[in-house]
Design a protein around this motif. Sequence first.
Motif, PDB file in Angstrom:
ATOM      1  N   MET A  96       0.827  -1.205   0.000  1.00 10.45           N
ATOM      2  CA  MET A  96       0.000   0.000   0.000  1.00 10.45           C
ATOM      3  C   MET A  96       0.862   1.256   0.000  1.00 10.45           C
ATOM      4  SD  MET A  96      -3.066  -1.124   2.551  1.00 10.45           S
ATOM      5  CE  MET A  96      -3.942   0.411   2.455  1.00 10.45           C
ATOM      6  N   LEU A  97       1.952   1.252   0.766  1.00  8.01           N
ATOM      7  CA  LEU A  97       2.870   2.391   0.769  1.00  8.01           C
ATOM      8  C   LEU A  97       3.410   2.647  -0.634  1.00  8.01           C
ATOM      9  CD1 LEU A  97       5.004   1.979   4.015  1.00  8.01           C
ATOM     10  CD2 LEU A  97       3.727   4.003   3.342  1.00  8.01           C
ATOM     11  N   GLN A  98       3.822   1.574  -1.294  1.00  6.89           N
ATOM     12  CA  GLN A  98       4.358   1.699  -2.651  1.00  6.89           C
ATOM     13  C   GLN A  98       3.296   2.236  -3.601  1.00  6.89           C
ATOM     14  OE1 GLN A  98       7.656   0.961  -3.570  1.00  6.89           O
ATOM     15  NE2 GLN A  98       7.058   2.021  -5.418  1.00  6.89           N
ATOM     16  N   GLN A  99       2.061   1.733  -3.496  1.00  5.87           N
ATOM     17  CA  GLN A  99       0.978   2.198  -4.365  1.00  5.87           C
ATOM     18  C   GLN A  99       0.680   3.674  -4.115  1.00  5.87           C
ATOM     19  OE1 GLN A  99      -1.959  -0.821  -3.321  1.00  5.87           O
ATOM     20  NE2 GLN A  99      -1.898  -1.578  -5.408  1.00  5.87           N
ATOM     21  N   MET A 100       0.642   4.067  -2.853  1.00  8.34           N
ATOM     22  CA  MET A 100       0.368   5.461  -2.502  1.00  8.34           C
ATOM     23  C   MET A 100       1.457   6.365  -3.063  1.00  8.34           C
ATOM     24  SD  MET A 100      -1.735   7.428  -0.745  1.00  8.34           S
ATOM     25  CE  MET A 100      -1.712   9.066  -0.014  1.00  8.34           C
ATOM     26  N   VAL A 108       7.846   8.509   1.117  1.00  8.64           N
ATOM     27  CA  VAL A 108       7.422   7.405   1.979  1.00  8.64           C
ATOM     28  C   VAL A 108       6.774   7.959   3.239  1.00  8.64           C
ATOM     29  CG1 VAL A 108       8.216   5.441   3.359  1.00  8.64           C
ATOM     30  CG2 VAL A 108       9.218   5.841   1.130  1.00  8.64           C
ATOM     31  N   ALA A 109       7.388   8.990   3.820  1.00 10.41           N
ATOM     32  CA  ALA A 109       6.863   9.570   5.060  1.00 10.41           C
ATOM     33  C   ALA A 109       5.461  10.147   4.841  1.00 10.41           C
ATOM     34  CB  ALA A 109       7.806  10.646   5.579  1.00 10.41           C
ATOM     35  N   GLU A 110       5.266  10.836   3.719  1.00 10.99           N
ATOM     36  CA  GLU A 110       3.944  11.403   3.433  1.00 10.99           C
ATOM     37  C   GLU A 110       2.918  10.299   3.209  1.00 10.99           C
ATOM     38  OE1 GLU A 110       4.755  15.577   1.144  1.00 10.99           O
ATOM     39  OE2 GLU A 110       5.408  13.753   0.132  1.00 10.99           O
ATOM     40  N   ALA A 111       3.300   9.294   2.425  1.00 11.23           N
ATOM     41  CA  ALA A 111       2.384   8.182   2.148  1.00 11.23           C
ATOM     42  C   ALA A 111       1.996   7.486   3.451  1.00 11.23           C
ATOM     43  CB  ALA A 111       3.031   7.191   1.179  1.00 11.23           C
ATOM     44  N   LYS A 112       2.986   7.237   4.294  1.00 11.86           N
ATOM     45  CA  LYS A 112       2.716   6.554   5.561  1.00 11.86           C
ATOM     46  C   LYS A 112       1.811   7.397   6.455  1.00 11.86           C
ATOM     47  CE  LYS A 112       4.883   4.176   9.395  1.00 11.86           C
ATOM     48  NZ  LYS A 112       6.094   3.851  10.109  1.00 11.86           N
ATOM     49  N   ALA A 113       2.044   8.706   6.513  1.00 11.01           N
ATOM     50  CA  ALA A 113       1.227   9.588   7.346  1.00 11.01           C
ATOM     51  C   ALA A 113      -0.237   9.566   6.898  1.00 11.01           C
ATOM     52  CB  ALA A 113       1.775  11.009   7.297  1.00 11.01           C
ATOM     53  N   TYR A 114      -0.479   9.665   5.600  1.00 11.87           N
ATOM     54  CA  TYR A 114      -1.854   9.658   5.096  1.00 11.87           C
ATOM     55  C   TYR A 114      -2.516   8.294   5.300  1.00 11.87           C
ATOM     56  CZ  TYR A 114      -1.858  14.333   3.121  1.00 11.87           C
ATOM     57  OH  TYR A 114      -1.846  15.696   2.977  1.00 11.87           O
ATOM     58  N   LEU A 115      -1.757   7.219   5.107  1.00 13.16           N
ATOM     59  CA  LEU A 115      -2.323   5.885   5.312  1.00 13.16           C
ATOM     60  C   LEU A 115      -2.641   5.641   6.788  1.00 13.16           C
ATOM     61  CD1 LEU A 115      -0.137   3.917   2.777  1.00 13.16           C
ATOM     62  CD2 LEU A 115      -2.629   4.052   2.744  1.00 13.16           C
ATOM     63  N   GLU A 116      -1.759   6.071   7.675  1.00 15.27           N
ATOM     64  CA  GLU A 116      -2.032   5.903   9.099  1.00 15.27           C
ATOM     65  C   GLU A 116      -3.227   6.753   9.530  1.00 15.27           C
ATOM     66  OE1 GLU A 116       1.769   6.769  10.905  1.00 15.27           O
ATOM     67  OE2 GLU A 116       2.386   4.654  10.800  1.00 15.27           O
ATOM     68  N   MET A 117      -3.320   7.971   8.975  1.00 13.42           N
ATOM     69  CA  MET A 117      -4.418   8.871   9.309  1.00 13.42           C
ATOM     70  C   MET A 117      -5.776   8.275   8.905  1.00 13.42           C
ATOM     71  SD  MET A 117      -4.810  12.861   8.120  1.00 13.42           S
ATOM     72  CE  MET A 117      -4.906  12.502   6.380  1.00 13.42           C
ATOM     73  N   THR A 118      -5.778   7.465   7.855  1.00 12.61           N
ATOM     74  CA  THR A 118      -7.022   6.878   7.351  1.00 12.61           C
ATOM     75  C   THR A 118      -7.145   5.401   7.712  1.00 12.61           C
ATOM     76  OG1 THR A 118      -5.977   6.384   5.222  1.00 12.61           O
ATOM     77  CG2 THR A 118      -7.151   8.493   5.410  1.00 12.61           C
ATOM     78  N   ASN A 119      -6.407   4.993   8.751  1.00 13.20           N
ATOM     79  CA  ASN A 119      -6.433   3.601   9.207  1.00 13.20           C
ATOM     80  C   ASN A 119      -6.142   2.615   8.069  1.00 13.20           C
ATOM     81  OD1 ASN A 119      -6.582   1.736  11.264  1.00 13.20           O
ATOM     82  ND2 ASN A 119      -8.774   1.412  11.016  1.00 13.20           N
ATOM     83  N   TRP A 120      -5.156   2.959   7.262  1.00 14.68           N
ATOM     84  CA  TRP A 120      -4.646   2.125   6.174  1.00 14.68           C
ATOM     85  C   TRP A 120      -5.685   1.824   5.098  1.00 14.68           C
ATOM     86  CZ3 TRP A 120       0.438   1.402   5.375  1.00 14.68           C
ATOM     87  CH2 TRP A 120       1.279   1.784   6.419  1.00 14.68           C
TER      88      TRP A 120
END
Length: 146
Positions: A96-100, A108-120
């Motif tokens: 999912m990180l790679q797709q984002m 990577v940091a931005e992708a991870k932050a948005y994914l964590e914010m939206t519960n993946w």
Amino acid sequence: KRSVCSDACHGSLGLLESLMSAIIEHHITDADTLNGLSLRYGVQVSAIRAANKPLVGSASSAVSSLTFKKTLTIPAGGEEKPTSPEVLEALRRSKMLQQMQDDCRCSVAEAKAYLEMTNWSLQEARSEWHAGVEFEKTHKGAKKLV
């Protein structure tokens, strides 16, 4: 007639047969990554790459994007291992990180932050990212209040 092949020859054939039986042909799915296959079969990514030249790209990228082949050779020593739910979840999040990153062209940091914010949730993370980009565009010239 006696065979010209000595015991050493039979020993070499036995070794070759055992090595051949240890090689696994893995049928590629869209969800497969080199990192995931490495964990699944207990073989280093470099060994999988060497057995399936050329595989160019990130180890976290989908294998189907790295090759046109339908199967990958998993080198000797590879034995499919049961995968724990934790490992499967880590692989899912890595993908999912790679797709984002690919979809939003973000770090990577931005992708991870948005994914964590939206519960993946990848779909929600993409929406939030695009909303943030739009917000920045519309408020770029706004003056700060002091």
